[in-house]
Structure formats: C-alpha cells, structure tokens
Design an enzyme around this catalytic site. Structure first.
Site, PDB file in Angstrom:
ATOM      1  N   LYS A 133      27.376  14.670   3.887  1.00  0.00           N
ATOM      2  CA  LYS A 133      28.422  15.688   3.788  1.00  0.00           C
ATOM      3  C   LYS A 133      27.802  17.011   3.335  1.00  0.00           C
ATOM      4  O   LYS A 133      26.904  17.013   2.481  1.00  0.00           O
ATOM      5  CB  LYS A 133      29.466  15.186   2.776  1.00  0.00           C
ATOM      6  N   SER A 158      38.655  14.773   2.481  1.00  0.00           N
ATOM      7  CA  SER A 158      37.875  15.893   2.956  1.00  0.00           C
ATOM      8  C   SER A 158      36.604  15.501   3.709  1.00  0.00           C
ATOM      9  O   SER A 158      36.074  16.310   4.469  1.00  0.00           O
ATOM     10  CB  SER A 158      37.483  16.789   1.779  1.00  0.00           C
ATOM     11  N   SER A 185      38.919  11.293  -0.808  1.00  0.00           N
ATOM     12  CA  SER A 185      38.187  11.912   0.301  1.00  0.00           C
ATOM     13  C   SER A 185      37.151  11.043   0.999  1.00  0.00           C
ATOM     14  O   SER A 185      36.611  11.452   2.016  1.00  0.00           O
ATOM     15  CB  SER A 185      37.495  13.182  -0.175  1.00  0.00           C
TER      16      SER A 185
HETATM   17  N1  GLN Z   1      42.889  15.370  -0.501  1.00  0.00           N
HETATM   18  C1  GLN Z   1      42.688  15.494  -1.904  1.00  0.00           C
HETATM   19  C2  GLN Z   1      42.621  16.953  -2.258  1.00  0.00           C
HETATM   20  O1  GLN Z   1      42.873  17.737  -1.435  1.00  0.00           O
HETATM   21  C3  GLN Z   1      41.421  14.782  -2.315  1.00  0.00           C
HETATM   22  C4  GLN Z   1      40.200  15.522  -1.945  1.00  0.00           C
HETATM   23  C5  GLN Z   1      38.936  14.819  -2.342  1.00  0.00           C
HETATM   24  O2  GLN Z   1      38.932  13.643  -2.672  1.00  0.00           O
HETATM   25  N2  GLN Z   1      37.875  15.579  -2.372  1.00  0.00           N
HETATM   26  O3  GLN Z   1      42.350  17.327  -3.337  1.00  0.00           O
END
Ligand code: GLN
Length: 490
Positions: A80, A155, A179
């Site tokens: 990532k 994400s 995420s």
């Molecule tokens: N979707 C969640 C957020 O927007 C989790 C994101 C993540 O785990 N980085 O914060």
C-alpha cells in the site's frame, strides 16, 4: 491467464527450488499481468519494473547457489502506498505528498526485502487511508475485479484488488477501522488485521496511531499466515510494537476447529444488513458446527457506540498527525501571490490545495473534538466508551475463542453510490471498527457470493495475539468450502 499466476507461496517456492521456472520468469509473468489488468483495475500507483526484475535475478542467483531459506524468496508482492520505501514515491494517494520520495524503508519493507520478496510496486488507497471505497484517492479510483463498476472497498482497495486480479501474489495494507478486512471482503480475498502492536508501524504514514495496524492480503489463508509471520515482531523503532514471540503461523493450519468455541454476537446482525450477506454468514456458522465447533450466542452490548467513538477518536488523532503537512517540509507548496501574503497564508493555501475533501472533513471534525471546551465532552467521553467496548470483548473472550460475524453489512457497492453521503460510507465499517478500538486481531475471508456475483466476507476476531487460532479457524473453513477458489471474471 498465465498458469504461474494461480500458484500460492508454498507451491512457488517448491517450483523455484526444483527449477521448474525462475524468479525472473515469475516476476515477468506478474509484470505482464499488471500491464494487462491495470487499464481496467488501476490497483497500482507505481510499478517498479526494473527494480523488481533485478531483485528477482538476485533471488535466482541465491537459488542456484543452493541458498533458499528466505521465506519469501522470489515472491512478487506489492505494498500500500502509505508504506515508506527508500527512494520510491510514497504518496498516501494525496496531492500533498505527490512528489514525496521516502528517504528510508518502513520496517515491514525491510523485512520483505530481507525475506527475498520482489516488490512489484505501490498500491492505490483512499487518501491518507480515510475511506471505504478507494474513491478518495487523489489519483483515480481502483475498480473491483469482480465487477468493474463497483468499488474494491477501502482504504486498502488497491491491495485487495491486486491480489484478486492476480497482479501480485500477496500484498500489505493497513487497517485503522476496517481498511484491510472490508476491501478483502469486497474483493473475495483473505485480509488480516493483526493485534495492535504485532507488526511495527515504523515507516507507515500515520492516520490514527492508536488504531493503525499493518496486515497481509492473500488469496488463501496459508499465504496470509506466511506473510504475517515474515513481517511480524518487535521493533525498537516503534515503541508500541509488542515484545511477543512470533509463532509459526502455518503450524496449526490443519488442526481443525473441533472443540473450539465460536461466539455469534447478536448486535452484529444489524438492521439494513443485506439478506444475502446474512444468509452466507449463517451458512458459514453451520459449516463450523459440522466441523465440531461449539457455537454460542454472545452479546457485545456497547457495539452501537463503536462507530461514533471511532469518528471522534480517529479524526482527533488524524488532525494531530496531519498537522505536519504544511508545505514547508513535505510535498506540495502552493505558489502564487495570495498564498504568500503571510506564513499562515502559505500554510493554508498549501493545505487547501493539497488535501482532498474527506481528509479536510476529518481534520475539521478532529480539531473540533480536541478543541478547548469540547475536549471533555467529545474526546474524553469517547475514550471512556472505548474502554467499555474493550471490556465487552474481554467478557466475551472469557467464554469463546472466536467472535464471528459478517465483515461488512453489504457487498461492494457501485462507484459513486455513497460518495455524497459520508454517513452511509462510514456505515461500511460498522462491523470492523470495534475490533480496532479494542486492538484485537481479525480476519476476513470469502464465504460466498451474492446472486449478482459479488463476494461476501466472513469476519473472525480473536483474543490479543491469538492470530494463530484465527488462522487455524479460517483454514478449517477454507478446507471445507470452495469460495476462495472462484476467480473474478477479469
Ligand atoms: N473506512 C474507515 C475510515 O474511513 C476505516 C479506514 C481505515 O481502516 N484506514 O476511517
């Protein structure tokens, strides 16, 4: 599709040793696959073609010399784009870091390199890991290989989509509120968030430091276990990394689930849950029952507060972590007369220009929650409720070994569908967030498909540092089912 792309880590290593093919041939097959799929999927933000081939050649030289003990020798992986890699662009999918070249390796990147892995490139994500759909990337949305009109989840959408598209063998992502697990569910792959502290966060660009954790994506449980074992362990450069021994996570993958206690939290079968998702999860429960696991109904009574608590704490930490992006040391600085009227003008113009809408929303929410007069009402209160959520799990784990639920209440949704409605986007993580708040390890694995052919994810959460039990449980499910063998129509 080239048949080399079907193989998991163990088979690849056997074949490399037997000289059935070389690491260079394997890497070239993946680079070709990337060329073939990227126009449609867009999982990668950068591809390191030449570097990957030279690392693969070095792996081949080692193999020829009979030195093949490194656990990922010659395995094509991708990471990532919030993991620093020396001399390589690390953008966090943000304009503000558009030209940032990391001056050092994240500890996980060092461990991948030391293990002989071939790093193919950096993967797309929501900007600064804020989002559930990959649509918040400043550099274009990743498409779900199962249906290009739908989101891959987020994400770590690029990390999930690349594994699903077979454009890398395994990948790394990060999970702050879901995420890793939610995109794994959307893309029909295995994704694991380990216990907070299991993997060093050194060189991971921070979103919410008390929640962030790096973890593996793979097409099967064994590959996830191998990658986890390779990157886990104490690191003096991350004071929150745990000084716990790293077991061999592959050791008990065939041990089954007989006698294991699996808890089903009533609060996790929420209103508005997609009925096909619910049916697939209930079916999974019966698979475990047939395998000899004991199924218990449990309660995690503070579940309903997890989402609001997260959306106070995560933005609060983000607003502080992201204060460093001021146009002075990192990334974009806004030119132009008006911007330079004052130092403050330069800061605000750089941030205005460099950050996307969701990141700005989080910074504002977080700054508000931390501001004097509101701190106790929001931040302190949220911390107290976080403790209650931790206690819920502690009590549950006095009775069961694993907590089972769906990973997300719905399958992947259409690109654009939730973009104008942040709350509905936030709801994607309602079943994954509690586990981050409590610092617990959790996995998502494929457990079926909707009638429209979209993958459904099953979530298994365990006690702190019980990754081995989770992987063993997931492996038992995988052995009893075939969902993980179905490939996207790409
Ligand atoms: N979707 C969640 C957020 O927007 C989790 C994101 C993540 O785990 N980085 O914060």
């Amino acid at each position: 599709m080239n048949e080399l792309l079907y193989l998991g880590i163990t088979e690849i290593l056997e074949n490399l040793r037997a000289k059935e093919f070389s690491a260079e041939e394997l890497t070239c097959a993946y680079l070709e696959r990337i060329q073939e799929t990227e126009r449609r999927v867009h999982a990668y933000l950068s591809v390191l073609g030449d570097e990957a081939i030279s690392v693969a050649r070095a792996a081949d030289r080692k193999i020829r010399a009979g030195d093949h003990d490194s656990p990922l020798l010659g395995i094509p992986v991708a990471v990532k784009d919030l993991l620093c890699m020396n001399g390589v662009k690390t953008t966090c999918a943000s304009r503000i870091l558009e030209n940032f070249e990391a001056p050092y390796d994240a500890t996980v990147v060092t461990r991948l390199k030391d293990a002989g892995a071939v790093i193919l490139g950096k993967l797309n994500m929501d900007e600064f890991a804020m989002g559930s759909s990959c649509e918040q990337s400043a550099f274009g949305t990743t498409h779900n290989p199962w249906n290009l009109k739908t989101i891959p989840g987020g994400s770590s959408g690029g990390s999930a989509a690349a594994v699903a598209a077979r454009s890398c063998v395994v990948s790394l992502g990060s999970d702050t509120g879901g995420s890793i697990r939610q995109p794994a569910a959307c893309c029909g792959v295995v994704g694991m968030k380990p216990t907070y502290g299991r993997i060093s966060r050194y060189g991971l660009i921070a979103f919410a430091s008390s929640l962030d954790q790096i973890g593996p994506f793979a097409k099967n449980v064994r590959d996830a276990a191998i990658l986890l074992g390779t990157v886990s362990g104490h690191d003096p450069r991350d004071s929150t990394s745990a000084d716990e021994p790293v077991p061999d996570y592959t050791e008990s993958l065939e041990a089954g689930v007989r006698g294991l206690k699996i808890g089903i939290p009533t609060e996790y079968f929420i209103e508005g849950m997609n009925p096909e998702v619910e049916a697939a999860v209930r079916e999974a429960v019966s698979v475990f029952e047939e395998q000899g696991a004991e199924i218990l109904e449990i309660s995690l009574p503070h579940t309903e507060y997890a989402l609001p608590v997260y959306y106070i704490l995560a933005p609060a930490e983000a607003s502080s972590n992201l204060a460093r992006y001021d146009g002075v040391r990192y990334g974009v600085r806004k030119d132009g007369e008006s911007a330079y009227g004052s130092l403050f003008g330069m800061y605000s113009a750089s941030r205005e220009n460099g950050f996307g809408d969701e990141v700005k929303r989080r910074i504002m929410l977080g700054t508000y929650a931390l501001s004097s007069g509101y701190y106790d009402a929001f931040y302190t209160k949220a911390q107290k409720v976080r403790t209650l959520i931790c206690r819920d799990f502690k009590a549950a784990f006095d009775m069961v070994d694993i907590v089972l639920s769906a990973t997300a209440p719905t399958p992947a949704f259409e690109i654009g569908e939730r973009l104008d409605d942040p709350i509905s986007m936030y709801l994607s993580d309602i079943l994954t967030i509690p586990c981050n708040l409590a610092g617990l390890p959790g996995i998502s694995q494929p457990c079926g498909f909707t009638s429209g052919g979209l993958p459904i994810g099953l979530q298994l959460v365990g006690k702190p540092f019980a990754e081995k039990t989770i992987l063993q449980t997931a492996a038992a499910f995988e052995m009893a089912t075939t969902h993980h063998k179905v490939l996207p129509p790409l």
